[in-house]
Design an enzyme around this catalytic site. Structure first.
Site, short mmCIF file in Angstrom:
data_model
loop_
_atom_site.label_atom_id
_atom_site.label_comp_id
_atom_site.label_asym_id
_atom_site.label_seq_id
_atom_site.Cartn_x
_atom_site.Cartn_y
_atom_site.Cartn_z
N LYS A 54 61.03 89.86 -18.33
CA LYS A 54 59.67 89.62 -18.84
C LYS A 54 59.51 88.12 -19.11
CE LYS A 54 57.67 89.17 -22.71
NZ LYS A 54 56.68 88.14 -22.35
N CYS B 142 64.80 72.88 -26.27
CA CYS B 142 65.52 73.32 -27.47
C CYS B 142 66.74 72.45 -27.75
CB CYS B 142 65.90 74.79 -27.39
SG CYS B 142 66.66 75.23 -25.84
N GLU C 282 69.29 82.79 -27.42
CA GLU C 282 69.25 81.32 -27.33
C GLU C 282 68.00 80.87 -28.07
OE1 GLU C 282 71.57 79.53 -26.24
OE2 GLU C 282 72.73 81.02 -25.15
N GLU D 140 62.30 72.71 -36.13
CA GLU D 140 62.12 72.38 -34.72
C GLU D 140 60.63 72.15 -34.46
OE1 GLU D 140 62.69 75.45 -31.67
OE2 GLU D 140 64.00 74.01 -30.66
P1 ADP Z 1 58.08 80.55 -27.32
O1 ADP Z 1 57.09 80.04 -28.34
O2 ADP Z 1 59.15 79.59 -26.95
O3 ADP Z 1 57.48 81.28 -26.17
P2 ADP Z 1 58.59 83.06 -28.56
O4 ADP Z 1 59.77 83.39 -29.38
O5 ADP Z 1 57.25 83.18 -29.15
O6 ADP Z 1 58.92 81.59 -28.11
O7 ADP Z 1 58.56 83.88 -27.21
C1 ADP Z 1 59.65 83.93 -26.32
C2 ADP Z 1 59.53 85.16 -25.47
O8 ADP Z 1 59.64 86.31 -26.32
C3 ADP Z 1 58.19 85.32 -24.75
O9 ADP Z 1 58.42 85.90 -23.48
C4 ADP Z 1 57.44 86.29 -25.66
O10 ADP Z 1 56.45 87.03 -24.98
C5 ADP Z 1 58.56 87.19 -26.11
N1 ADP Z 1 58.30 87.92 -27.35
C6 ADP Z 1 57.46 87.59 -28.36
N2 ADP Z 1 57.50 88.52 -29.35
C7 ADP Z 1 58.39 89.45 -28.95
C8 ADP Z 1 58.87 90.67 -29.53
N3 ADP Z 1 58.46 91.10 -30.72
N4 ADP Z 1 59.79 91.38 -28.84
C9 ADP Z 1 60.25 90.95 -27.66
N5 ADP Z 1 59.82 89.82 -27.05
C10 ADP Z 1 58.90 89.08 -27.69
#
Ligand code: ADP
Length: 469
Positions: free
Chosen positions: A169, A278, A244, A376
């Protein structure tokens, strides 16, 4: 290439999703395409397809998997120009950096995974036991928007090499490069269901892939906040998890270092990908008597960086990924100024009418405990601190919740290494040494769990059986 997509790759078939999301170019704020917004049922179908393919793929001799990964490398190379242009368009990264750090490095990681599949000893005798490393099974890979192709390659390459099947995803903001990758897996002849792509939201698709009972391992890269949720949800079902997460890394300059080289390289690291990296060195630690000199060098270098159209070969920095990201970064800079930060370069002002741009910003005179030096920021911001003794510098470097990367600069290689041994962090670069894609990459503390890249990255996707004979 077609950037208007509404589909997902599930079990070798492209299936339409019930809805789509727009993809924006952060430099122009114009929509450049769409991606599928898959629902829970599609995430379930993708996991089922991955499960169905897992047995044959896992039993295939590693050299045969490696040959298919070699074919994938070829297909990605054929698509290199499209991968670069779509990465520039969806991330807003400069074309020079898109080529080097996003696309070529990602392709190299798949090639590295193929090589490691060929040479890794999946079986080893220990006394009267045979230790067999088996693929862990079905892997959910959830990736962020900062380096979309690199992040997926760092997960998918080793997972496939180990014999796992994958459901990916990608981030909502940057799904288009993942479509090109998925097309390459089909063209390379990967068996149906070995690689599945289900674009969609974190809340729906991401959460489903994390909690799904038929997923064996979740590999997540993203924010520490979401990482904690993912870790908790995965652990509830005792799934393996690789996280990560964020970083707040220091570049520690010793008194005997080449100050100008060290400071300029640290500014470059902090600004790479507009600071949305990161592992960037976002804190610069210099001896107190060299502090003002270092600020002059850092300010001059930051001002010399070209901010602008990411498609131009002369551009160093493009925009941030989104209006929200820009607003968050500006809030941090304004907060730091309100607490007494000296702005050596850049600042919160918007440098142009269009695009989510933030100028390369150097902040000084903050305490290392200041939020701008602790959290960060994920924007082009470097915080500079003076230190009195090397032991104080080491304490400052270790004094954040994170432990992802870092740098040490010294005229003495031995001295630099001695300091590196005292840093609580996943990787340390001495005197500007090159990135090594075979070296384990990952973090201590709030920076995560597990390692990616190289042999350690492949082992993350294996499970051990000890056979006594
Ligand atoms: P970034 O701001 O670097 O995208 P996030 O942590 O918000 O970091 O998102 C990283 C990934 O995790 C994205 O693909 C996002 O759609 C997904 N994501 C966000 N919330 C969830 C969740 N509750 N469970 C699984 N994946 C999630």
């Amino acid at each position: 290439m077609n950037t208007y997509r509404n589909d997902a790759l599930i079990g070798g078939t492209w299936r339409s999703a019930p809805a789509t999301v727009d993809v924006e170019n952060p430099a122009t704020e114009v929509s450049i395409g769409t991606a599928a917004a898959c629902d829970e049922a599609m995430a379930h179908a993708a996991v089922a397809a991955a499960r169905k393919a897992a047995r044959d793929w896992g039993l295939m001799p590693p050299s045969e998997r490696a040959a298919l990964l070699d074919a994938l490398v070829q297909e990605l190379r054929h698509r290199r120009d499209d991968l670069v242009s779509v990465t520039v368009a969806e991330v807003g990264v400069s074309v020079v950096n898109a080529r080097a750090w996003h696309v070529d490095l990602a392709i190299d990681l798949i090639a590295s995974a193929a090589g490691n599949a060929r040479t890794y000893r999946f079986e080893e005798a220990v006394g009267n036991s045979l230790l067999i490393r088996k693929p862990v099974g079905v892997v959910s890979c959830i990736t962020p928007w900062n380096y979309p192709l690199y992040q997926l390659a760092a997960k998918v390459g080793p997972a496939l090499a180990a014999g796992c099947t994958v459901v990916l995803k990608p981030a909502e903001l940057t799904p288009l490069s993942a479509y090109l990758f998925a097309e390459a897996t089909v063209a390379a002849g990967l068996p149906e269901g070995v690689f599945n792509l289900v674009p969609g939201s974190g809340k729906v698709v991401g959460a489903t892939l994390v909690a799904h009972p038929d997923v064996d391992l979740v590999s997540f890269t993203g924010s520490t906040m979401v990482g904690r949720q993912v870790g908790a949800a995965a652990s509830a079902n005792l799934k393996r998890v690789c996280l990560e997460l964020g970083g707040k890394s220091s570049s520690l300059v010793c008194a005997d270092a080449d100050l100008a080289e060290a400071v300029r390289a640290s500014v470059d690291s902090a600004m790479l990908n507009s600071g949305q990296t990161c592992s960037a060195w976002t804190r610069l630690l210099v001896p107190a008597d060299l502090y003002e000199d270092a600020l002059v060098i850092a300010g001059d270098h930051a001002r010399s960086l070209v901010l602008g159209d990411p498609r131009s070969e002369d551009t160093d920095l493009g925009p941030l990924i989104s209006a929200k990201q820009r607003a968050d970064v500006v809030t941090v800079i304004e907060g730091a100024i309100a607490r007494g930060a000296r702005v050596v370069a850049g600042g919160p002002e918007r440098p142009g009418a269009l695009g989510h741009f933030v100028s390369p910003t150097i902040l000084a005179d903050l305490d290392p405990s200041d939020p701008a030096s602790q959290s960060e920021i994920f924007g082009p911001v470097l915080v500079v601190h003076p230190y009195a003794t090397e032991s104080e510098a080491i304490d400052i470097a270790n004094g954040t919740p994170y432990g992802l990367s870092g740098a040490v600069w010294s005229g003495s290689a031995d001295r630099a290494l001695a300091i590196a041994r005292l840093l609580d962090t996943g990787q340390v670069d001495l005197n500007g040494a090159a990135f090594n894609p075979e070296a384990p990459f990952g973090g201590w503390k709030d920076s995560g769990l597990g390692r990616e890249l190289g042999v350690a990255g492949l082992e993350e996707y294996t499970e051990l059986t000890s056979v006594q004979r």
